[in-house]
Design a protein around this motif. Structure first.
Motif, short mmCIF file in Angstrom:
data_model
loop_
_atom_site.label_atom_id
_atom_site.label_comp_id
_atom_site.label_asym_id
_atom_site.label_seq_id
_atom_site.Cartn_x
_atom_site.Cartn_y
_atom_site.Cartn_z
N LEU A 1 25.18 14.23 50.22
CA LEU A 1 26.42 13.89 50.92
C LEU A 1 27.57 13.73 49.95
O LEU A 1 27.40 13.23 48.83
N SER B 1 33.22 11.41 50.87
CA SER B 1 33.98 11.34 52.13
C SER B 1 33.03 11.33 53.34
O SER B 1 33.31 10.68 54.35
N GLU B 2 31.91 12.04 53.25
CA GLU B 2 30.95 12.04 54.36
C GLU B 2 30.30 10.66 54.48
O GLU B 2 30.05 10.18 55.59
N TYR C 1 30.82 8.69 58.02
CA TYR C 1 29.66 8.41 58.85
C TYR C 1 29.05 7.04 58.58
O TYR C 1 27.96 6.73 59.06
#
Length: 465
Positions: free
Chosen positions: A447, A450-451, A455
């Motif tokens: 990941l 930012s992910e 999330y």
């Protein structure tokens, strides 16, 4: 001087929050989470302490529009912890605008571990650390003995003077007539004698007798010089640097004013203002909308004879074969000329991103004590953003940047991220407590940073504060 922590109570959505600050700080959060409210805190401080605005809430159409949930009965508190020459110095101000009347209710200046000065109304309270007092008391005792043997001490001073000890030095209460703020009172120009300037002591008149007043009066009427008196007091706040020109209080005062006055706050620019010719005026701080950028650059141009390399070099990388000149028009106004491959570009043909880059590079070049950029990603390509962020990181400038761009997040170290979230209308700030563990966690799952933010992985899998 470096700002280490900001504490805010009852300003807009910042009901009761604190935020730890490093050299480079990136605030991330969704729209209306409270990022811009933090930016406005610094604007409000400038209005109060530099501009001394009698109605600092006018920009927001009144106090009821800035206080938490429009509850005018609540005061607003702003606290700031600074590093000043290795000392932790905490300054706190509490004020109100109830009924349209601005009033500072209380101020605290706390040199932690040494002395705490509190101003509330016309009263100033000075409280010293007992450990530090024990270190200086033998010096005071020697001075007292010398004075006792060599000077006639007035009767109205004698009892208080010879009771000078830890107990009655630890906490002093002084009533003054000054209506100035506490920072302004750290000044020799006021009638509080030299001690409020040099250390935190002071009295308003000869009728207010205190142990310190006795020491001051005897010293002033005897042979002891100002330097002798300071020698008595200064050991309580030891000078950690031999080359420090002023005492700690005056240094804090000067640097506090410098920070509030010279910090640069950049919000989304009004590009049409920048493109419009302006009457030249010497300026050294960019307005938040960038409207005086031409004057700032023209001032630098006249002084340097060209744009400095710190601005021109990164500008050439982003916009190759582009040069900037300035021309004084017949009506006395100055205009910015932009050439690409030797051809002049008409202002309507120049991109908004060009002016945004120029404003950001100029802001860094000016070396403000604090640079605050709201929504840095506007009008900028990712490659340009990366160069700008690197330029800021490599400078000596302390920066606070707000964004909701995943691109900016991925260009930021986890340790520099601050999550801004809103819970039941109240803004909360969270840092990643163990950034290296987060890096490993994201790498294992493939990941991007930012992910992890979008999330929730960053904060669901790492204890935050």
């Amino acid at each position: 001087m470096r700002l280490k922590k900001l504490i805010v109570k009852n300003f807009k959505s910042l009901h009761d929050c604190e935020i730890e600050l490093g050299k480079f700080n990136v605030l991330i959060g969704v729209n209306a989470s409270g990022k811009s409210n933090l930016v406005e805190i610094f604007k409000l401080l400038r209005k109060i302490y530099v501009e001394k605005d009698s109605n600092p809430f006018l920009e927001w159409w009144g106090y009821n529009n800035v206080v938490w949930q429009r509850k005018e009965e609540l005061p607003i508190t702003i606290g700031m912890l600074f590093d000043v020459e290795g000392y932790d110095v905490y300054f706190e101000t509490t004020f109100t605008g109830t009924g349209g009347r601005f009033q500072i209710l209380r101020e605290i200046l706390d040199i932690r571990g040494y002395v705490k000065i509190e101003k509330e109304g016309q009263w100033i309270r000075v409280e010293h650390d007992e450990v530090q007092l024990k270190k200086v008391l033998p010096i005071i005792s020697k001075i007292k003995e010398h004075l006792k043997n060599n000077y006639i001490i007035p009767d109205f001073l004698r009892d208080d003077f010879f009771r000078l000890n830890i107990k009655n030095l630890k906490r002093l209460e002084i009533q003054i007539q000054d209506k100035e703020n506490l920072i302004s009172l750290i000044s020799v120009e006021h009638g509080m004698t030299l001690f409020l300037k040099e250390f935190g002591f002071g009295v308003n008149s000869i009728h207010e007798v205190s142990p310190l007043k006795a020491l001051i009066d005897v010293a002033e009427k005897g042979e002891f010089s100002r330097e002798s008196i300071l020698y008595i007091i200064n050991p309580i706040i030891p000078n950690k640097r031999e080359d420090l020109p002023d005492t700690l209080l005056t240094k804090f005062r000067d640097e506090f004013y410098f920070m509030i006055n010279h910090m640069i706050v950049l919000k989304p620019l009004i590009i049409n203002f920048i493109k419009t010719p302006q009457y030249p005026k010497k300026e050294n701080r960019i307005y938040e909308d960038g409207s005086n950028l031409t004057n700032i650059l023209y001032t630098i141009w006249l002084r340097e004879g060209r744009l400095p390399e710190e601005i021109e070099a990164p500008l050439r990388i982003i916009f190759p074969n582009t040069r900037v000149f300035f021309q004084l028009m017949e009506d006395g106004r100055v205009t910015m000329k932009v050439f690409e491959n030797g051809l002049e570009l008409a202002p309507p043909s120049i991109s908004d991103g060009f002016y945004k880059v120029l404003a950001l590079l100029t802001a860094v070049y000016l070396k403000p004590p604090l640079l605050i950029i709201d929504e840095i990603e506007n009008s900028l390509h990712p490659e340009t953003l990366e160069l700008i962020l690197d330029t800021i990181k490599e400078s000596d400038v302390q920066a606070i940047i707000t964004t909701h761009s995943p691109v900016v997040v991925d260009m930021t170290e986890p340790a520099d991220l601050i999550l801004v979230d809103k819970e039941r209308g109240e803004t909360k700030f969270k840092r990643i407590r163990e950034p290296e563990k987060i890096k490993k966690f994201l790498q294992e799952r493939g990941l991007a940073l930012s992910e992890g933010w979008l999330y929730g992985s960053i904060f669901e899998n790492n204890e935050s504060h």
